[in-house]
Structures are given as structure tokens and as C-alpha cells.
Scaffold this motif. Structure first.
Motif, PDB file in Angstrom:
ATOM      1  N   TYR A  43      67.139 -70.769 -61.059  1.00  0.00           N
ATOM      2  CA  TYR A  43      67.268 -71.598 -62.083  1.00  0.00           C
ATOM      3  C   TYR A  43      66.197 -72.820 -61.537  1.00  0.00           C
TER       4      TYR A  43
ATOM      5  N   ILE B 144      65.379 -76.949 -63.132  1.00  0.00           N
ATOM      6  CA  ILE B 144      65.662 -78.012 -64.184  1.00  0.00           C
ATOM      7  C   ILE B 144      64.785 -77.939 -65.225  1.00  0.00           C
TER       8      ILE B 144
ATOM      9  N   ASP C 146      64.451 -80.900 -70.452  1.00  0.00           N
ATOM     10  CA  ASP C 146      65.832 -81.830 -70.966  1.00  0.00           C
ATOM     11  C   ASP C 146      66.663 -82.246 -69.801  1.00  0.00           C
ATOM     12  N   GLY C 147      66.294 -81.811 -68.571  1.00  0.00           N
ATOM     13  CA  GLY C 147      67.197 -82.155 -67.444  1.00  0.00           C
ATOM     14  C   GLY C 147      68.379 -81.112 -67.388  1.00  0.00           C
ATOM     15  N   THR C 148      68.574 -80.056 -68.060  1.00  0.00           N
ATOM     16  CA  THR C 148      69.375 -79.068 -67.930  1.00  0.00           C
ATOM     17  C   THR C 148      69.085 -77.782 -67.026  1.00  0.00           C
ATOM     18  N   PRO C 149      69.772 -77.018 -66.480  1.00  0.00           N
ATOM     19  CA  PRO C 149      69.273 -75.860 -65.806  1.00  0.00           C
ATOM     20  C   PRO C 149      68.641 -75.019 -66.682  1.00  0.00           C
ATOM     21  N   LEU C 150      67.562 -74.418 -66.357  1.00  0.00           N
ATOM     22  CA  LEU C 150      66.794 -73.326 -66.994  1.00  0.00           C
ATOM     23  C   LEU C 150      66.761 -71.893 -66.245  1.00  0.00           C
ATOM     24  N   THR C 151      67.187 -70.954 -66.788  1.00  0.00           N
ATOM     25  CA  THR C 151      67.235 -69.538 -66.066  1.00  0.00           C
ATOM     26  C   THR C 151      66.119 -68.804 -66.831  1.00  0.00           C
TER      27      THR C 151
ATOM     28  N   ASP D  61      67.016 -68.369 -70.451  1.00  0.00           N
ATOM     29  CA  ASP D  61      66.919 -69.401 -71.219  1.00  0.00           C
ATOM     30  C   ASP D  61      65.445 -69.379 -71.576  1.00  0.00           C
TER      31      ASP D  61
ATOM     32  N   ARG E  88      59.012 -78.052 -76.993  1.00  0.00           N
ATOM     33  CA  ARG E  88      60.072 -77.701 -75.926  1.00  0.00           C
ATOM     34  C   ARG E  88      59.937 -76.365 -75.313  1.00  0.00           C
TER      35      ARG E  88
ATOM     36  N   GLU F  25      59.031 -75.745 -71.221  1.00  0.00           N
ATOM     37  CA  GLU F  25      60.156 -74.902 -70.370  1.00  0.00           C
ATOM     38  C   GLU F  25      59.220 -73.994 -69.816  1.00  0.00           C
TER      39      GLU F  25
END
Length: 91
Positions: free
Chosen positions: A11, A13, A16-21, A24, A36, A40
Motif C-alpha cells: 500500500y 498513502i 486523503d492520507g489513508t492507505p491505498l491498495t 482501492d 480523487r 489516487e
């Protein structure tokens, strides 16, 4: 011995600061590129989650198109990805 080891990134970041896999990321058949989703994909490539070639192939993008997204983020932040504002930022 010179062996290259490829580290698998699970993953990064996201914008938006959240983990991105990989799961996602926008689907490969994405037609509507909102801020967005563009951000990403840029974050995934920058962080090594997917390669530039993989991203371009997956989303049917040209390298130039991807690089323009990346430059827009670098110069103007996420707001630079707004299609309706492109002309204002390019002046």
C-alpha cells in the motif's frame, strides 16, 4: 553477485492520507476522471504500488497525460487536476 530484488509494495498513502491498495484504485474501465481518482493513480505510481507503464496500460492513458496530472499536483495541488480550471492554471 548483483541480484536485483523487487520489493512488493502492499500500500501507499493516498491523497486523503489513508492507505491505498491496488484494490482501492479506480477500476480499469474508468471513464469519468474526477480529481480523487487522478490523484489516487498518481500516488500509486509515485509510491511504487504500480508502475507508470502498468498505470498507462490499465487506464488507457498516455505517458504525457499521466505526467500532466503529476505536474498539476506538484504545481497547484489537487485543485490543479480540475478539468474546468485547467485554463486558469496554465496561463
Amino acid at each position: 553477485m548483483s541480484e536485483q530484488h523487487h520489493i512488493k509494495i502492499n500500500y501507499v498513502i493516498g491523497p486523503d492520507g489513508t492507505p491505498l491498495t491496488i484494490a482501492d484504485l479506480p477500476p480499469p474501465n474508468t471513464k469519468r476522471w474526477v480529481i480523487r481518482r487522478k490523484a489516487e493513480v498518481v500516488a500509486a505510481v509515485r509510491g511504487g504500488l504500480i508502475s507508470l507503464d502498468d498505470a498507462c496500460r490499465r487506464y488507457t492513458l498516455t505517458v504525457e497525460e499521466f505526467l500532466s496530472w503529476q505536474r498539476s499536483i506538484e504545481r497547484h495541488g489537487l485543485a490543479g487536476l480540475r478539468a474546468t480550471r485547467v485554463q486558469q492554471y496554465r496561463q
